[in-house]
Scaffold this active site. Structure first.
Site, short mmCIF file in Angstrom:
data_model
loop_
_atom_site.label_atom_id
_atom_site.label_comp_id
_atom_site.label_asym_id
_atom_site.label_seq_id
_atom_site.Cartn_x
_atom_site.Cartn_y
_atom_site.Cartn_z
N LYS A 474 0.88 -1.17 0.00
CA LYS A 474 0.00 0.00 0.00
C LYS A 474 0.92 1.22 0.00
O LYS A 474 1.42 1.64 1.04
CB LYS A 474 -0.90 0.00 1.24
CG LYS A 474 -1.94 1.09 1.18
CD LYS A 474 -2.86 1.08 2.39
CE LYS A 474 -4.00 2.04 2.21
NZ LYS A 474 -3.62 3.32 1.62
N TYR A 475 1.12 1.76 -1.19
CA TYR A 475 2.06 2.87 -1.34
C TYR A 475 1.46 4.15 -0.78
O TYR A 475 0.24 4.34 -0.76
CB TYR A 475 2.40 3.07 -2.82
CG TYR A 475 3.08 1.88 -3.43
CD1 TYR A 475 4.45 1.75 -3.44
CD2 TYR A 475 2.32 0.85 -4.01
CE1 TYR A 475 5.08 0.64 -4.01
CE2 TYR A 475 2.92 -0.26 -4.57
CZ TYR A 475 4.30 -0.36 -4.56
OH TYR A 475 4.90 -1.45 -5.11
#
Length: 867
Positions: A474-475
């Site tokens: 999850k950037y």
DNA sequence: ATCGTCTGGCC
DNA sequence: CTTGTGT
DNA sequence: ACACAAGGGCCAGACGAT
């Protein structure tokens, strides 16, 4: 309690009853609109299915999306006429906001105090918004009516059913609207919907809220169908879909100007009123009751309020502040009783009645089952129509079922095509086929699917036991929904469906290159992250420095990489119903990766076994090391189709009921893309949810503001500081509003009171902050405050001078965890520690490039770009 | 031209 | 974006 | 479980004042 805190309508000022007639909006334009709407709809269908030049083969997944649609979205109407049910809502605008368009002369601000308004007469505009110009008496206004005022009143009282009536009993046709009549037909007064707002604001019961909204919308649908769309917009705190870029641009400044000029108040008085009420609607109400208007302007109507809002939004350039204030003033001046409260709340897009988007949709769906507009062609024998619409003889159970169906359809439709300008007119023609008018289509954003927050990795394994799932980085970037149409049209939407195509011309330029030969159109879900020139992922703050408008590729200073993780449409076929495994494979099969510009999110597949638990745990740690917020965990396969061949429930021994329920639920988790839903099939595991992984500070409360709305009378937010032992000062780090229970707030009033000396007259000399809270506290407690990251702050003072000469440190997503009674204020997190935490966090960054942007790294996966 | 305030938009 | 609250 | 409403830090853009 919160219910009690909702401000009740002031009983001394009765909501203005609908006693007066409204000298009319010309009905002509609106009639024309509906006439042309029927024609165009027909035409559109012909085009979609009949015209060989435009039609595409309909797909097994449904006939959504076609060339006519796409052309229309980019304003390339396939015919000389504008298509109606697509995003192009200009035809709607043309009819509802005609006053603004035809009367640009309204720009000239009218700032005359109310006392003088009598002297200003003359307007070409027959609308009631033009209040100041109507020195007519009430009697003459009503003169064209056949009944006297009293007769009407009697009529209304006799026939009027309260909006709170159970919708199954409520008879919208019988609702008395004689007083709405004008020479050009009935017109819904604004007071009609504010009456509903008053009732709704006064209760927390969701069923009641929905019922009242439903009944209100039905009355409009039956008697003044053209008012339905404006009313629905007014109920939803918006005037246009987010991606149309229509903003009111009204805040406290403009509001103050307008209210002051209506009520003759001063900015200072208003400010103190705001401090008292914490709501601009209540402030306006209070300011206005004390004013006696000599000339009662014409009543507001739903359509005029709405069209004025549209006009306000259309203002641009120099002098707009005054021009907006002038329009706001007009409406405020014309409002009566309770109207002003909701009017003003509408100006600030914050109705505060406990009902927003979803509730309005529900009410709308139900309304369409129970009644239908004059434009709805109910065909007696059509089974589809009868599936949704009420029929004589339907009993309660049947109707409930129909309403449930309608609600599902409307919400699903909205999730895929969130544009009320299309949905409401389509619904006015009946529920049965309206879906065809609002398809999932390239160019119109769908509402993104969301993940459920998960506080622990072990929770993942409980929730997803027996299923195969993907874990994805999850950037920490910006979510982007990227559309490419078959004719090359490009749109990029944000998480909240704003159009940010202009912000990312570099991404737009990428799309053609990304496509493999068999890729003609798509909608993908992705995260855009900033990267440096070596391809190293940069923190969110870098991305947020990027320009947003008029961006030229040549001038871009902040490079980005697109990390795709889902596919919702491919070659005009929706892929929502495919499993994630399939969608992901389609993504791999149809796109070239482009180094440092386009990649798929870093991911591993896993299931519930012990090895997997370790693997997932490592993956999670690695994601943090790589500068991510954590991971997303997503079910890969449709229920019963897990690729590992393991039956979902096989090794469940201790079959208590609870376990059984859990397992059953788990085995049924969907792997489809569900727009607008926060499903357990997507789990969000962020580092700051997980104990021990996140930053947690021990801070000292040094001041607070008085809360608003639900939190009136309580301290909220609270200003917190770290301690600098060298200078012996308290340096502000953040304000905090989250994590406090109601009980805690109440206790706080005791803990920090003037009586016990913990509330000070002013800031202590050793408080370092630019903030001016309403109340200063004596530093005497330490609270644990959790946050996601430490940021260099333009305003806060934590460790100022240590990292940056002029700027201090602050906290992203601050929330209260608990009191630390074991600590004295001198034991609070020190500036030095805070600075060290910041350094540690930034050192974490800057090590990892985007891995799968590099084709060589991923050969075992076999989905690398192959030419 | 430059700076400050306001607004709405990301997270 | 996070959180607590009420239905 | 869902919907809603408190409001956090921080930014660019737009407008107004100087």
């Amino acid at each position: 309690m919160p219910k009690g805190q909702k401000r009740k309508p002031n009983p001394t000022a009765t909501p203005s009853p609908r006693k007066k007639s409204t000298p009319a909006t010309p009905q002509k334009g609106l009639e024309f609109f509906f006439e042309s709407q029927r024609k165009k709809q027909h035409k559109l269908e012909q085009e979609a299915f009949g015209d060989p030049q435009l039609a595409r083969p309909s797909s097994p997944l449904g006939n959504r999306g076609n060339a006519a649609d796409e052309a229309a979205l980019w304003e390339l109407p396939p015919t000389d006429e504008e298509p109606l049910f697509l995003t192009n809502n200009r035809s709607m605008l043309a009819s509802t906001s005609s006053p603004a368009k035809e009367q640009p002369s309204h720009d000239s601000p009218i700032t005359t105090p109310p006392e003088d308004t009598a002297s200003i007469v003359k307007s070409e505009e027959p609308y009631s918004t033009d209040i100041i110009n109507e020195p007519k008496t009430t009697a003459s206004t009503n003169s064209f009516l056949l009944q006297t005022k009293d007769e009407i009143k009697e009529d209304n009282e006799a026939l009027k059913q309260p909006l709170t009536t159970d919708p199954l009993e409520f008879d919208a046709h019988a609702y008395p609207v004689n007083s709405w009549m004008t020479p050009d037909g009935p017109v819904a007064p604004y007071s009609f919907i504010t009456e509903a707002f008053c009732i709704i604001a006064d209760t927390n019961a969701r069923i009641m809220i929905t019922n009242v909204l439903c009944n209100m919308l039905r009355v409009l649908m039956v008697h003044t169908p053209t008012d339905l769309l404006p009313a629905v917009w007014l109920c939803s705190n918006a005037i246009a879909p987010p991606y149309m870029g229509v903003e009111l641009g009204i805040g406290p400044l403009i509001l103050s100007k307008a209210i002051n000029s209506v009520a003759g108040t001063s900015g200072k008085a208003l400010k103190s009123l705001y401090e008292k009420y914490g709501d601009w609607g209540d402030v306006a109400y209070a300011a206005k009751v004390s004013v006696r208007t000599l000339i009662q302007p014409k009543p507001l109507t739903v359509r005029n309020v709405f069209s004025t809002l549209k006009s306000i939004a259309s203002l641009k350039g120099q002098g707009t502040v005054d021009a907006k204030a002038a329009l706001v003033k007009k409406l405020v001046l014309a409002s009566r009783g309770e109207e002003v409260r909701y009017l003003v709340r509408t100006f600030v897009s914050h109705l505060r009645i406990g009902a927003v988007r979803t509730t309005v949709l529900t009410a709308l769906a139900k309304a369409c089952v129970l009644d239908h507009s004059p434009f709805c062609s109910i065909e007696e024998d059509d089974p589809v129509t009868m599936h949704f619409h009420r029929q004589a003889g339907d009993d309660k159970a049947v109707l409930t079922e129909k309403m449930k169906r309608a609600e599902r359809v409307v919400r699903e439709c909205y999730a895929q095509h969130p544009n009320l300008d299309n949905i409401v007119p389509a619904l006015l023609q009946g529920i049965s086929q309206f879906k065809d008018h609002c398809p999932l289509s390239v160019g119109v954003p769908l509402r993104p699917m969301l993940g459920k927050i998960t506080r622990d990795l072990s929770e993942v394994f409980v929730k997803l036991e027996g299923r195969s799932f993907a874990c994805e980085y999850k950037y920490d970037g910006q979510r982007a929904q990227i559309h490419l149409g078959e004719q090359g049209h490009i749109k990029i939407f944000s998480r909240h469906l704003e159009d940010m195509t202009d912000k990312y011309p570099d991404v737009a330029a990428l799309l053609a290159k990304m496509c493999k030969e068999n890729t003609r159109s798509f909608i993908i879900d992705a995260e855009i992250v900033a990267i440096d020139d070596k391809g190293v992922i940069q923190p969110f703050s870098i991305l947020s420095n990027r320009a947003r408008k008029n961006v030229m590729i040549e001038n871009i200073t902040i490079s980005v990489c697109v990390l795709a993780f889902d596919l919702m449409l491919l070659n005009n076929e929706p892929t929502l119903q495919q499993s994630l495994r399939v969608r992901r494979q389609l993504l791999r099969d149809h796109f070239h990766l482009i180094e440092n510009k386009f990649a798929l999110v870093e991911a591993i597949d896993a299931s519930g076994s012990q090895e997997c638990q370790d693997e997932v745990s490592d993956f999670f740690k690695k994601s943090i090391k790589d500068g991510c917020e954590g991971i997303m965990v997503k079910v890969l396969d449709h229920p019963g189709m897990d690729n590992n061949g393991k039956a979902p429930m096989d090794d469940d021994k201790a079959n208590t009921d609870k376990v059984e329920t859990r397992a059953t639920k788990t085995s049924q988790l969907l792997s489809t893309y569900e727009p607008d839903k926060r499903m357990e099939s997507w789990l969000k595991v962020k580092k700051d949810y997980v104990e021990g992984v996140s930053d947690s500070l021990d801070l000292v409360p040094i001041g607070a503001w008085w809360g608003n709305g639900r939190k009136v009378g309580w301290y909220s937010p609270i200003l917190l500081a770290c301690y600098n032992p060298e200078s012996e000062t308290f340096e502000s780090v953040c304000k905090c509003i989250s994590g406090f229970s109601d009980k805690f707030y109440k206790e706080m009033l005791e803990v920090y009171s003037v009586d016990n000396g913990r509330v000070l007259n002013g800031p202590r000399h050793d408080y370092v902050t630019d903030h001016r809270p309403d109340v200063w506290f004596q530093a005497c407690e330490v609270w644990e405050i959790k946050g996601a990251d430490i940021t260099v702050s333009p305003i806060h003072k934590g460790a100022i001078g240590r990292i940056d000469e002029a700027r201090g440190l602050s906290l992203r997503f601050p929330r209260f965890v608990r009191k630390r009674d074991d600590k004295d204020v001198e034991d609070a997190t020190s500036s030095e520690i805070l600075a060290e935490m910041y350094e540690k966090q930034t050192n974490l960054h800057g090590s990892s490039a985007i891995e799968n942007g590099n084709a060589e790294n991923e050969e075992e996966e076999g989905w690398i770009a192959d030419d």
